[in-house]
Design a protein around this motif. Structure first.
Motif, PDB file in Angstrom:
ATOM      1  N   ALA A 153      40.322  44.297  42.562  1.00 24.04           N
ATOM      2  CA  ALA A 153      41.738  44.005  42.791  1.00 24.04           C
ATOM      3  C   ALA A 153      42.511  45.285  43.109  1.00 24.04           C
ATOM      4  N   ALA A 154      42.099  46.396  42.521  1.00 29.74           N
ATOM      5  CA  ALA A 154      42.782  47.675  42.762  1.00 29.74           C
ATOM      6  C   ALA A 154      42.611  48.156  44.200  1.00 29.74           C
ATOM      7  N   GLU A 155      41.584  47.686  44.880  1.00 28.64           N
ATOM      8  CA  GLU A 155      41.336  48.072  46.274  1.00 28.64           C
ATOM      9  C   GLU A 155      42.213  47.281  47.249  1.00 28.64           C
ATOM     10  N   PHE A 156      42.817  46.211  46.769  1.00 32.25           N
ATOM     11  CA  PHE A 156      43.614  45.321  47.613  1.00 32.25           C
ATOM     12  C   PHE A 156      45.018  45.885  47.785  1.00 32.25           C
ATOM     13  N   GLU A 157      45.485  45.950  49.031  1.00 34.80           N
ATOM     14  CA  GLU A 157      46.834  46.423  49.301  1.00 34.80           C
ATOM     15  C   GLU A 157      47.522  45.488  50.289  1.00 34.80           C
ATOM     16  N   LEU A 158      48.783  45.190  49.982  1.00 32.32           N
ATOM     17  CA  LEU A 158      49.609  44.390  50.880  1.00 32.32           C
ATOM     18  C   LEU A 158      51.046  44.859  50.697  1.00 32.32           C
ATOM     19  N   PRO A 159      51.665  45.377  51.763  1.00 25.76           N
ATOM     20  CA  PRO A 159      53.045  45.854  51.640  1.00 25.76           C
ATOM     21  C   PRO A 159      53.977  44.767  51.110  1.00 25.76           C
ATOM     22  N   HIS A 160      54.898  45.182  50.264  1.00 30.03           N
ATOM     23  CA  HIS A 160      55.943  44.318  49.703  1.00 30.03           C
ATOM     24  C   HIS A 160      55.379  43.216  48.809  1.00 30.03           C
ATOM     25  N   ALA A 161      54.185  43.417  48.280  1.00 32.81           N
ATOM     26  CA  ALA A 161      53.576  42.452  47.369  1.00 32.81           C
ATOM     27  C   ALA A 161      53.328  43.126  46.024  1.00 32.81           C
ATOM     28  N   ALA A 162      53.358  42.343  44.978  1.00 31.11           N
ATOM     29  CA  ALA A 162      53.041  42.874  43.653  1.00 31.11           C
ATOM     30  C   ALA A 162      51.598  43.363  43.646  1.00 31.11           C
ATOM     31  N   PRO A 163      51.325  44.425  42.900  1.00 28.20           N
ATOM     32  CA  PRO A 163      49.942  44.924  42.820  1.00 28.20           C
ATOM     33  C   PRO A 163      49.009  43.840  42.263  1.00 28.20           C
ATOM     34  N   LEU A 164      47.922  43.615  42.941  1.00 30.58           N
ATOM     35  CA  LEU A 164      47.001  42.558  42.534  1.00 30.58           C
ATOM     36  C   LEU A 164      46.443  42.756  41.123  1.00 30.58           C
ATOM     37  N   PRO A 165      46.126  43.973  40.694  1.00 30.14           N
ATOM     38  CA  PRO A 165      45.640  44.120  39.314  1.00 30.14           C
ATOM     39  C   PRO A 165      46.655  43.624  38.279  1.00 30.14           C
ATOM     40  N   ASP A 166      47.953  43.858  38.540  1.00 28.54           N
ATOM     41  CA  ASP A 166      48.980  43.384  37.615  1.00 28.54           C
ATOM     42  C   ASP A 166      49.030  41.861  37.577  1.00 28.54           C
ATOM     43  N   LEU A 167      48.895  41.240  38.748  1.00 28.66           N
ATOM     44  CA  LEU A 167      48.899  39.777  38.808  1.00 28.66           C
ATOM     45  C   LEU A 167      47.694  39.201  38.071  1.00 28.66           C
ATOM     46  N   VAL A 168      46.527  39.781  38.316  1.00 31.42           N
ATOM     47  CA  VAL A 168      45.302  39.306  37.650  1.00 31.42           C
ATOM     48  C   VAL A 168      45.445  39.431  36.136  1.00 31.42           C
ATOM     49  N   ASP A 169      45.945  40.581  35.676  1.00 25.31           N
ATOM     50  CA  ASP A 169      46.123  40.782  34.232  1.00 25.31           C
ATOM     51  C   ASP A 169      47.056  39.740  33.627  1.00 25.31           C
ATOM     52  N   SER A 170      48.151  39.449  34.315  1.00 27.76           N
ATOM     53  CA  SER A 170      49.096  38.476  33.762  1.00 27.76           C
ATOM     54  C   SER A 170      48.517  37.067  33.761  1.00 27.76           C
ATOM     55  N   ILE A 171      47.731  36.753  34.771  1.00 29.61           N
ATOM     56  CA  ILE A 171      47.100  35.423  34.809  1.00 29.61           C
ATOM     57  C   ILE A 171      46.076  35.306  33.681  1.00 29.61           C
ATOM     58  N   LEU A 172      45.262  36.336  33.504  1.00 29.54           N
ATOM     59  CA  LEU A 172      44.262  36.310  32.429  1.00 29.54           C
ATOM     60  C   LEU A 172      44.909  36.277  31.046  1.00 29.54           C
ATOM     61  N   ALA A 173      46.084  36.894  30.903  1.00 31.09           N
ATOM     62  CA  ALA A 173      46.754  36.942  29.606  1.00 31.09           C
ATOM     63  C   ALA A 173      47.264  35.573  29.164  1.00 31.09           C
ATOM     64  N   GLY A 174      47.642  34.724  30.130  1.00 31.75           N
ATOM     65  CA  GLY A 174      48.221  33.445  29.744  1.00 31.75           C
ATOM     66  C   GLY A 174      47.604  32.238  30.390  1.00 31.75           C
ATOM     67  N   GLY A 175      46.606  32.446  31.236  1.00 27.99           N
ATOM     68  CA  GLY A 175      45.981  31.331  31.940  1.00 27.99           C
ATOM     69  C   GLY A 175      44.471  31.487  31.952  1.00 27.99           C
ATOM     70  N   ARG A 176      43.855  30.798  32.879  1.00 21.62           N
ATOM     71  CA  ARG A 176      42.394  30.830  32.991  1.00 21.62           C
ATOM     72  C   ARG A 176      42.031  31.213  34.414  1.00 21.62           C
ATOM     73  N   VAL A 177      41.002  32.047  34.550  1.00 22.43           N
ATOM     74  CA  VAL A 177      40.473  32.423  35.865  1.00 22.43           C
ATOM     75  C   VAL A 177      39.006  32.032  35.896  1.00 22.43           C
ATOM     76  N   THR A 178      38.639  31.301  36.945  1.00 25.87           N
ATOM     77  CA  THR A 178      37.269  30.813  37.091  1.00 25.87           C
ATOM     78  C   THR A 178      36.720  31.235  38.444  1.00 25.87           C
ATOM     79  N   LEU A 179      35.504  31.715  38.441  1.00 25.49           N
ATOM     80  CA  LEU A 179      34.771  32.044  39.665  1.00 25.49           C
ATOM     81  C   LEU A 179      33.831  30.895  39.969  1.00 25.49           C
ATOM     82  N   CYS A 180      33.891  30.404  41.194  1.00 22.78           N
ATOM     83  CA  CYS A 180      33.034  29.312  41.650  1.00 22.78           C
ATOM     84  C   CYS A 180      31.559  29.690  41.509  1.00 22.78           C
ATOM     85  N   THR A 181      30.780  28.795  40.942  1.00 24.84           N
ATOM     86  CA  THR A 181      29.351  29.038  40.717  1.00 24.84           C
ATOM     87  C   THR A 181      28.612  29.370  42.004  1.00 24.84           C
TER      88      THR A 181
END
Length: 120
Positions: A53-81
């Motif tokens: 996620a730290a390698e991902f960059e998009l101008p004017h977007a929230a940093p992806l690592p921060d988004l992932v952390d917040s989702i993991l803190a209060g939600g669920r993240v699943t990777l497709c088998t």
């Protein structure tokens, strides 16, 4: 009862705006108290790995690592088998808190009462 949100993100760095939108919506929903389940499929599967996620960059977007952390803190993240298998990703490879599950679990979550499913 609060509504649940199941989000399937099919894009990764190959479609950065679509990918960022999925993570942003998921993070905002978690912050709003919504029960969120984010599914990583296709090229987004790589974001289940530490540091990707730290390698991902998009101008004017929230940093992806921060988004992932917040989702993991209060939600669920699943990777497709199947997506994980095609990329040789195993449970020992993923970020702590990410689970690997298949289509049956996705369908069960998406069809649950009071649930909205979104695909990006």
């Amino acid at each position: 009862m609060a509504k649940k949100l199941v989000i399937k993100v099919t894009a990764g760095a190959d479609a950065p705006e679509r990918s960022s939108q999925a993570f942003t919506v998921a993070a905002v929903a978690v912050a709003s108290g919504v029960e969120v389940s984010l599914w990583l499929t296709g090229e987004s599967a790589w974001f289940a790995l530490p540091g990707r996620a730290a390698e991902f960059e998009l101008p004017h977007a929230a940093p992806l690592p921060d988004l992932v952390d917040s989702i993991l803190a209060g939600g669920r993240v699943t990777l497709c088998t199947q997506c994980a298998a095609r990329r040789d990703i195993t449970e020992k490879d993923v970020i702590e808190g990410v689970r690997i599950a298949g289509a049956q679990v996705f369908v069960q979550e998406a069809l649950a009462d009071d649930t909205q499913a979104l695909v990006y």
